[in-house]
Scaffold this active site. Structure first.
Site, PDB file in Angstrom:
ATOM      1  N   HIS A  78       0.960  -1.274  -0.059  1.00 30.86           N
ATOM      2  CA  HIS A  78      -0.065   0.072   0.049  1.00 30.86           C
ATOM      3  C   HIS A  78       0.962   1.308   0.027  1.00 30.86           C
ATOM      4  CE1 HIS A  78       0.586  -0.691   4.461  1.00 30.86           C
ATOM      5  NE2 HIS A  78       1.026   0.494   4.311  1.00 30.86           N
TER       6      HIS A  78
HETATM    7  P1  TYD Z   1      -2.197  -3.759   7.144  1.00 31.47           P
HETATM    8  O1  TYD Z   1      -1.996  -2.182   6.973  1.00 31.47           O
HETATM    9  O2  TYD Z   1      -2.842  -4.501   6.316  1.00 31.47           O
HETATM   10  O3  TYD Z   1      -0.763  -4.084   7.514  1.00 31.47           O
HETATM   11  P2  TYD Z   1       0.395  -4.270   6.618  1.00 31.47           P
HETATM   12  O4  TYD Z   1       0.439  -3.156   5.664  1.00 31.47           O
HETATM   13  O5  TYD Z   1       1.733  -4.406   7.658  1.00 31.47           O
HETATM   14  O6  TYD Z   1       0.581  -5.745   5.813  1.00 31.47           O
HETATM   15  O7  TYD Z   1      -2.863  -3.833   8.607  1.00 31.47           O
HETATM   16  C1  TYD Z   1      -3.556  -5.106   9.201  1.00 31.47           C
HETATM   17  C2  TYD Z   1      -4.695  -4.819  10.030  1.00 31.47           C
HETATM   18  O8  TYD Z   1      -4.263  -3.932  11.081  1.00 31.47           O
HETATM   19  C3  TYD Z   1      -5.479  -3.989   9.120  1.00 31.47           C
HETATM   20  O9  TYD Z   1      -7.066  -4.743   9.503  1.00 31.47           O
HETATM   21  C4  TYD Z   1      -5.759  -2.603   9.725  1.00 31.47           C
HETATM   22  C5  TYD Z   1      -5.378  -2.626  11.201  1.00 31.47           C
HETATM   23  N1  TYD Z   1      -4.334  -1.712  11.558  1.00 31.47           N
HETATM   24  C6  TYD Z   1      -4.798  -1.074  12.711  1.00 31.47           C
HETATM   25  O10 TYD Z   1      -5.916  -1.246  13.219  1.00 31.47           O
HETATM   26  N2  TYD Z   1      -4.028  -0.082  13.247  1.00 31.47           N
HETATM   27  C7  TYD Z   1      -2.920   0.343  12.877  1.00 31.47           C
HETATM   28  O11 TYD Z   1      -2.007   1.295  13.090  1.00 31.47           O
HETATM   29  C8  TYD Z   1      -2.468  -0.411  11.577  1.00 31.47           C
HETATM   30  C9  TYD Z   1      -0.924  -0.160  11.077  1.00 31.47           C
HETATM   31  C10 TYD Z   1      -2.999  -1.419  11.161  1.00 31.47           C
END
Ligand code: TYD
Length: 138
Positions: A56
């Site tokens: 992302h």
């Molecule tokens: P995601 O952004 O998909 O993780 P990565 O980019 O590290 O692979 O986030 C995973 C899940 O965690 C998603 O449901 C959003 C949640 N999340 C939060 O609730 N708070 C946060 O600060 C972050 C970074 C993620």
């Protein structure tokens, strides 16, 4: 931001205090080291070696990534160019400004990725489709 590029993504040295009596190292990150104020801290751990995280970009959020333990690769893209940075030292941080696509993979066993973010978690700040990211940079 629309006009950020991978040249704006840089590895920064985190000040390290090596103990004079051989008791190990201590690293300090103060807001003065960063071009933003830290609003949120999170960390990734127990990531399987074949898993990919990230995938992302952020519209406004800046992040500093630190391999507190172990190692992993960070691929950053700006829609035109890409580069891969391996993080494997707790006294090095990868500063990823807004408007940059990132993918994290190749996690070693026991790797911990600390993230110091400039903004609170807001799903609206994410672009999770690569084609939408490329459009956002045009
Ligand atoms: P995601 O952004 O998909 O993780 P990565 O980019 O590290 O692979 O986030 C995973 C899940 O965690 C998603 O449901 C959003 C949640 N999340 C939060 O609730 N708070 C946060 O600060 C972050 C970074 C993620």
């Amino acid at each position: 931001m629309k006009n950020t590029t991978i040249d704006n993504v840089e590895v920064i040295n985190i000040p390290k205090i090596k103990d004079a009596k051989g008791r190990g190292n201590l690293c300090v990150i103060e807001n003065a080291v960063l071009p933003y104020t830290v609003e949120r801290i999170y960390y990734l751990f127990d990531v399987p070696s074949d898993a990919s995280r990230g995938g992302h970009s952020h519209i406004a959020c800046h992040e500093l990534l630190v391999a507190l333990s172990g190692s992993f690769d960070v691929v950053v893209k700006d829609g035109e160019n890409s580069k891969t940075v391996t993080l494997n030292k707790p006294d090095k941080g990868l500063l990823i400004v807004d408007g940059i696509w990132r993918e994290l993979d190749n996690f070693s066993s026991g790797a911990v990725c600390l993230v110091l973010a400039s903004n609170k978690y807001e799903e609206e700040d994410y672009i999770r489709e690569y084609s939408n990211f490329v459009k956002s940079k045009q």
